[in-house]
Write an enzyme that holds these catalytic residues in place. Sequence first.
Site, PDB file in Angstrom:
ATOM      1  N   GLU A  59       5.298   7.275   7.970  1.00 46.34           N
ATOM      2  CA  GLU A  59       4.315   7.378   9.040  1.00 46.34           C
ATOM      3  C   GLU A  59       3.534   8.681   8.915  1.00 46.34           C
ATOM      4  O   GLU A  59       4.054   9.680   8.424  1.00 46.34           O
ATOM      5  CB  GLU A  59       5.015   7.357  10.402  1.00 46.34           C
TER       6      GLU A  59
ATOM      7  N   GLY B  65      -1.124   6.512  11.438  1.00 45.17           N
ATOM      8  CA  GLY B  65      -1.037   5.368  10.533  1.00 45.17           C
ATOM      9  C   GLY B  65       0.382   5.193  10.036  1.00 45.17           C
ATOM     10  O   GLY B  65       1.233   6.073  10.183  1.00 45.17           O
TER      11      GLY B  65
ATOM     12  N   ASP C 273      -1.531   6.531  -7.964  1.00 47.57           N
ATOM     13  CA  ASP C 273      -1.799   5.587  -6.879  1.00 47.57           C
ATOM     14  C   ASP C 273      -3.195   5.797  -6.294  1.00 47.57           C
ATOM     15  O   ASP C 273      -3.371   5.850  -5.069  1.00 47.57           O
ATOM     16  CB  ASP C 273      -0.725   5.730  -5.785  1.00 47.57           C
TER      17      ASP C 273
ATOM     18  N   ALA D  97      -7.124   3.583   0.202  1.00 45.16           N
ATOM     19  CA  ALA D  97      -6.293   4.101   1.283  1.00 45.16           C
ATOM     20  C   ALA D  97      -5.831   5.530   1.021  1.00 45.16           C
ATOM     21  O   ALA D  97      -5.415   6.227   1.957  1.00 45.16           O
ATOM     22  CB  ALA D  97      -5.081   3.198   1.493  1.00 45.16           C
ATOM     23  N   ASN D  98      -5.903   5.990  -0.228  1.00 42.31           N
ATOM     24  CA  ASN D  98      -5.519   7.359  -0.570  1.00 42.31           C
ATOM     25  C   ASN D  98      -6.737   8.250  -0.806  1.00 42.31           C
ATOM     26  O   ASN D  98      -6.600   9.358  -1.335  1.00 42.31           O
ATOM     27  CB  ASN D  98      -4.619   7.375  -1.808  1.00 42.31           C
TER      28      ASN D  98
END
Length: 296
Positions: free
Chosen positions: A25, A19, A141, A145-146
């Site tokens: 990356e 990803g 955060d 996605a985390n």
Amino acid sequence: MEDRDRILADRYRLVRPLGQGGMGEVWEARDESLLRPVAVKVISVLAGGGSRSGEARARFLREARITAALQHPHIVTVHDLGEAATDEGTTPFLVMELLRGQGLDAVIRRGPAGEADAARWGAQVCEALAEAHAAGILHRDIKPANLFVTALGSLKVLDFGIARAADPSAAGDRLTHTGFVVGSAAYMAPEQARGHPEQRSDLYALGCVLFELLTGRLPFTAPDTVGYLTAHLHDVPPAPSSVAPGVSAAWDDLVLRLLAKDPGRRYDSAAALADELRRLDGPAHAAPPAPRSTPT
């Protein structure tokens, strides 16, 4: 970084990209020393020269070592930390356990997950946050996605402290004059948007994630970062049941409490929120948090 089979630090052979995001990356790699698969995150946002970049890399390495000390079943394990030369310059990288499964963002793209999954996964995020907060570490955060759902169905929290550490021009906890927002605007607590994050800012972000798990959409929609920040600062969030009519009143109360503009109106701690989520998940799950893992 495009060369597959490249070896970082004479040890980690990059196999295939997994990803790419704003900071860099993620690659599947092979640890040639221990002969095991790992995940390598290359923080390309810190590549380059100059004194400011050097200071940012030093801060990143320092904070990465702190967060790597976190040991918990619901926090991804960091194995190693290093620096590599790229076309852009020297950049740090993290070596982590290679997880099998899917990101929570992929789960949400298929639609609402349901109350049982929201309660179970939410409690697991809280257990991870409680561990970090006790060590004085904010995530800053929390977003789908985390968060990673393993092949066994449990959840792991990724990227503790990386959002702030990778800000190349951060000044303490303040938002920078360059406009770099530490965190993701769609999930950002009002006080964090003002530059004053605290532990309950992570709980606000989790409230946005729970809203999304229950309804399939975020509490606020906006065309850009400024629109999201304005909504979090000033707009009244809808109740989840107004978006997904099957959501129970108990969930409405919990999520709206998390999305309160005033941190003092939210849950006092991640541990307190975990207890409430376990109650929503039913008596079978009202057990104490999982014990901390012991490093081997």
